[in-house]
Design a protein around this motif. Structure first.
Motif, PDB file in Angstrom:
ATOM      1  N   CYS A   1     -28.262 -63.465  70.061  1.00 38.23           N
ATOM      2  CA  CYS A   1     -29.376 -63.194  69.141  1.00 38.23           C
ATOM      3  C   CYS A   1     -29.504 -61.706  68.874  1.00 38.23           C
ATOM      4  O   CYS A   1     -30.028 -61.286  67.851  1.00 38.23           O
ATOM      5  CB  CYS A   1     -30.692 -63.739  69.682  1.00 38.23           C
ATOM      6  SG  CYS A   1     -31.462 -62.668  70.919  1.00 38.23           S
TER       7      CYS A   1
ATOM      8  N   CYS B   1     -31.636 -58.097  72.882  1.00 39.52           N
ATOM      9  CA  CYS B   1     -31.537 -57.209  74.046  1.00 39.52           C
ATOM     10  C   CYS B   1     -30.549 -56.075  73.810  1.00 39.52           C
ATOM     11  O   CYS B   1     -30.497 -55.125  74.590  1.00 39.52           O
ATOM     12  CB  CYS B   1     -31.102 -58.008  75.285  1.00 39.52           C
ATOM     13  SG  CYS B   1     -29.386 -58.594  75.164  1.00 39.52           S
TER      14      CYS B   1
ATOM     15  N   CYS C   1     -31.486 -60.456  79.302  1.00 45.99           N
ATOM     16  CA  CYS C   1     -30.859 -61.122  78.157  1.00 45.99           C
ATOM     17  C   CYS C   1     -31.073 -62.616  78.342  1.00 45.99           C
ATOM     18  O   CYS C   1     -30.748 -63.155  79.396  1.00 45.99           O
ATOM     19  CB  CYS C   1     -29.372 -60.822  78.102  1.00 45.99           C
ATOM     20  SG  CYS C   1     -28.554 -61.776  76.796  1.00 45.99           S
TER      21      CYS C   1
HETATM   22  S1  FES Z   1     -28.313 -61.633  73.081  1.00 51.08           S
HETATM   23 FE1  FES Z   1     -30.211 -62.671  72.913  1.00 51.08          FE
HETATM   24  S2  FES Z   1     -31.361 -61.722  74.463  1.00 51.08           S
HETATM   25 FE2  FES Z   1     -29.435 -60.912  74.799  1.00 51.08          FE
END
Ligand code: FES
Ligand SMILES: Cc1cc2nc3c(=O)[nH]c(=O)nc-3n(C[C@H](O)[C@H](O)[C@H](O)COP(=O)(O)OP(=O)(O)OC[C@H]3O[C@@H](n4cnc5c(N)ncnc54)[C@H](O)[C@@H]3O)c2cc1C
Ligand code: FES
Lengths: 282, 161
Positions: B102, B105, B137
């Motif tokens: 996503c 983080c 993460c």
């Molecule tokens: S890639 Fe989604 S929180 Fe780390």
């Protein structure tokens, strides 16, 4: 609506003047203060930044003492050769403190002033006979760390006072161990620190034990210390600690652990802290 | 209303003046001034996505008072990536190793990794895990993030960077 003011202090005197008779609060690293502001624990006061005061940021040694300025960060403690050599328990506490990024801002003065029962530097400093040096505009005083904490979140500090530095005695045989829910970024379930001296016959000739997160404040464990004195630190002695240690502590149930669990595990932590002090492993 | 304070500081190599509120954290001050690569997660120091360099050290910007940054120097993930080889290489390695899901983080991870590697961090998985232990993460399971940092550490060790 939040109603805060702000002033940057560049000298100790300036900070003390700003604190005197004012509705003001000191901010050092801010790792506690910013969450306090967010949660509403701090409201409507003037924030006095002390992080840029050079006279609060030093680690010094003389023949048998080490002096640490209040604004020394946990990272600085971790990296200091003096602390590693002469205050090993504090080095070990710094190594398991939060995570590297919090350590870069969190200060030792802020850790003590916050007075969490689980403050990680406290047990280590207690076994090194720490003395806290405190100033206000018109007076200065020093308080042994063992008398500094009053209750969770409460110390002997008045609102117009500043911790300037902490003095500790050198002792090469000391150790610290922390039990948390995970290896990093955890608030302690139990912490134990020890400083132990053996005589030529291998008998404990002096010993200091301090514990965190098992009483309303970090404490010296007087019963445990008395029990250990004049004994050999062998497995029999260390396994028989339980009774004495349980007289020292008054743990509570909280989200991290139950009081019963803390009673079971504290003597084990004491045993490991002693082994760390004597043999550098447990 | 809290008092308004003007602070002068260097952000990503550029001198700027910002107006901040007395109680504001550095994270909010940065985001209010369009440094949107600095993410806001928990705002209580727990998640690490707001990590920036303050005077060269990785810190969680949500636990730093903005006003106290007057006269200091800040670098964010984006600024570092555009002006230092090391961070640019770390960012590339994150892409190569599939360390971004996503991505929330990622900016904090990259800054924490920069701090680790610029201080001589070795290709050592345990030490790398420790260096990013304040950065959460929720997607990757960390393995690929550690892979990326390991890869750059290895490059540095072999003199490739
Ligand atoms: S890639 Fe989604 S929180 Fe780390
Ligand atoms: C994510 C996270 C993880 C944490 N992990 C740990 C941990 O593992 N172990 C642990 O022990 N703590 C931990 N803490 C708590 C905190 O980081 C420490 O207590 C830290 O040492 C506080 O120092 P500071 O400089 O940030 O204090 P600040 O937030 O600046 O101040 C805290 C309090 O102390 C007062 N104060 C600060 N300096 C002085 C001074 N010189 N004289 C008088 N009063 C002063 C302030 O007015 C305030 O009341 C954690 C906090 C966070 C947010
Ligand atoms: S937003 Fe700062 S640590 Fe989570």
């Amino acid at each position: 609506m939040k109603e805060f003011g702000y002033k940057n202090a560049t000298t100790i005197t300036e900070a003390l003047t700003l604190l005197d008779g004012q509705n003001a609060r000191v901010v050092a690293g801010g790792t506690n203060v910013l969450p306090y502001i967010r949660s509403g624990k701090y409201t409507d006061c003037r924030l006095i930044n002390i992080r840029d005061i050079k006279d609060l940021n030093f680690i010094k040694e003389d023949s048998d003492r080490i002096t640490i300025g209040a604004c020394v960060t946990i990272s600085q403690l971790k990296k200091s050769k003096l602390i590693l050599e002469f205050v090993p328990a504090l080095h070990q506490a710094a190594c398991v403190f939060a995570d590297p990024t919090i350590c870069n801002t969190a200060t030792v003065g802020g850790n003590l002033a916050s007075a969490s029962p689980a403050a990680d530097t406290a047990p280590a400093l207690l076994v090194h006979d720490a003395i806290v040096f405190i100033k206000s505009l018109n007076s200065s005083r020093s308080v042994p760390l063992s008398e500094f904490f009053k209750a969770p979140g409460t110390t002997v500090l008045q609102r117009n006072e500043l911790i300037t530095h902490i003095e500790i005695s050198k002792q090469k045989n000391s150790g610290f161990i922390k039990l948390g829910m995970r290896k990093s970024m955890s608030i302690s379930i139990v912490t134990a620190a020890s400083s132990v001296t053996l005589n030529d016959a291998g008998i404990i000739s002096s010993c200091k034990i301090a514990l965190g997160a098992v009483a309303p404040t970090p404490i010296r464990a007087a019963h445990t210390e008395r029990f250990l004195l004049s004994k050999k630190p062998d497995d029999d002695t260390l396994s028989a600690l339980i009774k004495a240690t349980n007289l020292d502590i008054s743990p509570i149930d909280d989200i991290r652990a139950s009081a019963d669990y803390r009673r079971e595990v504290t003597p084990v932590m004491v045993k490991r802290a002693i082994k760390l002090a004597l043999y550098e492993h447990c | 209303m809290s008092e308004k304070i003007n602070i002068k500081l260097k952000i990503n190599g550029v001198f700027v003046t910002l107006e901040v509120l007395a109680h504001q954290n550095l994270l909010r001050a940065l985001r209010d001034n369009y440094y949107w690569d600095v993410k806001c997660g928990c705002e209580v120091g727990e998640c690490g996505t707001c990590t920036v360099l303050l005077d060269g050290q990785a810190v969680k910007s949500c636990t730093v008072l903005a006003a106290a940054c007057d006269g200091h120097e800040i670098w964010t993930d984006k600024g570092l990536g555009l002006s230092t080889k090391l961070t640019a290489r770390i960012q590339d390695a994150f892409v190569e190793c599939g360390s971004v899901q996503c991505g929330f983080c990622t900016p904090g991870m990259v800054v924490a990794a920069t701090d680790y590697l610029k201080n001589g961090g070795k290709p050592d998985r345990t030490a790398i895990r420790e260096a990013i232990s304040g950065n959460l993460c929720r997607c990757t399971g960390y393995v690929k993030i550690v892979d990326a940092i390991y890869k750059v550490a290895k490059d540095i060790e072999e003199g490739l960077l």
